[in-house]
Design an enzyme around this catalytic site. Structure first.
Site, PDB file in Angstrom:
ATOM      1  N   VAL A 199       0.861  -1.175   0.000  1.00 17.68           N
ATOM      2  CA  VAL A 199       0.000   0.000   0.000  1.00 17.68           C
ATOM      3  C   VAL A 199       0.897   1.224   0.000  1.00 17.68           C
ATOM      4  O   VAL A 199       2.076   1.156   0.362  1.00 17.68           O
ATOM      5  CB  VAL A 199      -0.955   0.030   1.215  1.00 17.68           C
ATOM      6  N   SER A 200       0.336   2.372  -0.394  1.00 16.42           N
ATOM      7  CA  SER A 200       1.149   3.565  -0.592  1.00 16.42           C
ATOM      8  C   SER A 200       1.367   4.375   0.674  1.00 16.42           C
ATOM      9  O   SER A 200       2.378   5.062   0.817  1.00 16.42           O
ATOM     10  CB  SER A 200       0.515   4.464  -1.657  1.00 16.42           C
ATOM     11  N   THR A 201       0.423   4.326   1.612  1.00 17.50           N
ATOM     12  CA  THR A 201       0.529   5.131   2.821  1.00 17.50           C
ATOM     13  C   THR A 201       0.157   4.316   4.040  1.00 17.50           C
ATOM     14  O   THR A 201      -0.515   3.279   3.939  1.00 17.50           O
ATOM     15  CB  THR A 201      -0.396   6.366   2.758  1.00 17.50           C
ATOM     16  N   GLN A 216      -3.522   3.317   4.784  1.00 19.79           N
ATOM     17  CA  GLN A 216      -4.179   2.310   3.962  1.00 19.79           C
ATOM     18  C   GLN A 216      -3.986   0.942   4.598  1.00 19.79           C
ATOM     19  O   GLN A 216      -3.023   0.715   5.321  1.00 19.79           O
ATOM     20  CB  GLN A 216      -3.624   2.322   2.542  1.00 19.79           C
TER      21      GLN A 216
END
Length: 204
Positions: A23-25, A28
């Protein structure tokens, strides 16, 4: 870390199914991906909480070091594995050449050594679509931010409280990697460096 760390061995037909999720952050959730990987039979998981555009992906590097010939690397979708179409081809080529299969659940594709020309073409087409979709999403985000700024309603990410920055500084002094501290705060390493510099300019 080099991406060619998978030992080249004779293909073992009974290997592990290894799952990779990203996931990017930090806000999330990885559960949705890991649940799908579990349903696909994954026995070991490696994860990253970091944007796909960066080269620094410790979870992926650990997965590549762990994989052995006969294993299958299973990922929910192509865009979770690769930064770009070139990166996708490089990873798939190096893994399959070492006897590791690569499976993408969303695309319904599995790649192995000596693929057919049609499968190579499909990999390129699907990878290009995923890359294009990412670029469209980034463009829409940038447009939305620009419109919000024009209306005077864009405030950006909420600042990290001073007490959290002080706690981060304590963790770093204890030897905790800055990348890990930044992930725990839900910010990038560059943002962490900026906060540290703003509070104490002489410390980096």
């Amino acid at each position: 870390m080099p991406r060619s760390t998978v030992p080249s061995q004779s293909l073992d037909p009974v290997g592990q199914i290894v799952g990779y999720a990203r996931v990017s952050t930090a806000d999330q959730n990885l559960d949705r991906q890991t649940d799908r990987l579990t349903a696909a039979g994954a026995q070991r998981f490696f994860t990253d909480t970091i944007t796909g555009s960066t080269r620094d992906r410790p979870g992926l590097d650990a997965a590549l070091s762990y994989l052995r010939a006969g294993d299958t690397l299973t990922v929910v979708s192509m865009d979770r594995l690769a930064r770009s179409l070139r990166d996708l081809h490089t990873l798939v080529d190096e893994l399959t050449a070492s006897g590791v299969r690569v499976q993408f659940l969303q695309e319904g594709q599995t790649y192995s050594d000596d693929p057919s020309p049609s499968s190579r073409l499909l990999l390129s087409m699907l990878g290009a679509v995923a890359e294009f979709e990412r670029s469209i999403i980034r463009e829409r985000q940038a447009d939305g931010i620009a419109r919000a700024k024009a209306r005077g309603v864009y405030k950006g990410r909420a600042p990290v409280p001073d007490e959290k920055i002080e706690h981060a500084r304590e963790l770093i002094a204890q030897g905790i990697p800055k990348a890990r501290v930044a992930r725990d705060l839900g910010i990038s390493r560059s943002s962490l460096y900026k906060y540290l510099s703003e509070n104490h300019p002489t410390h980096q």
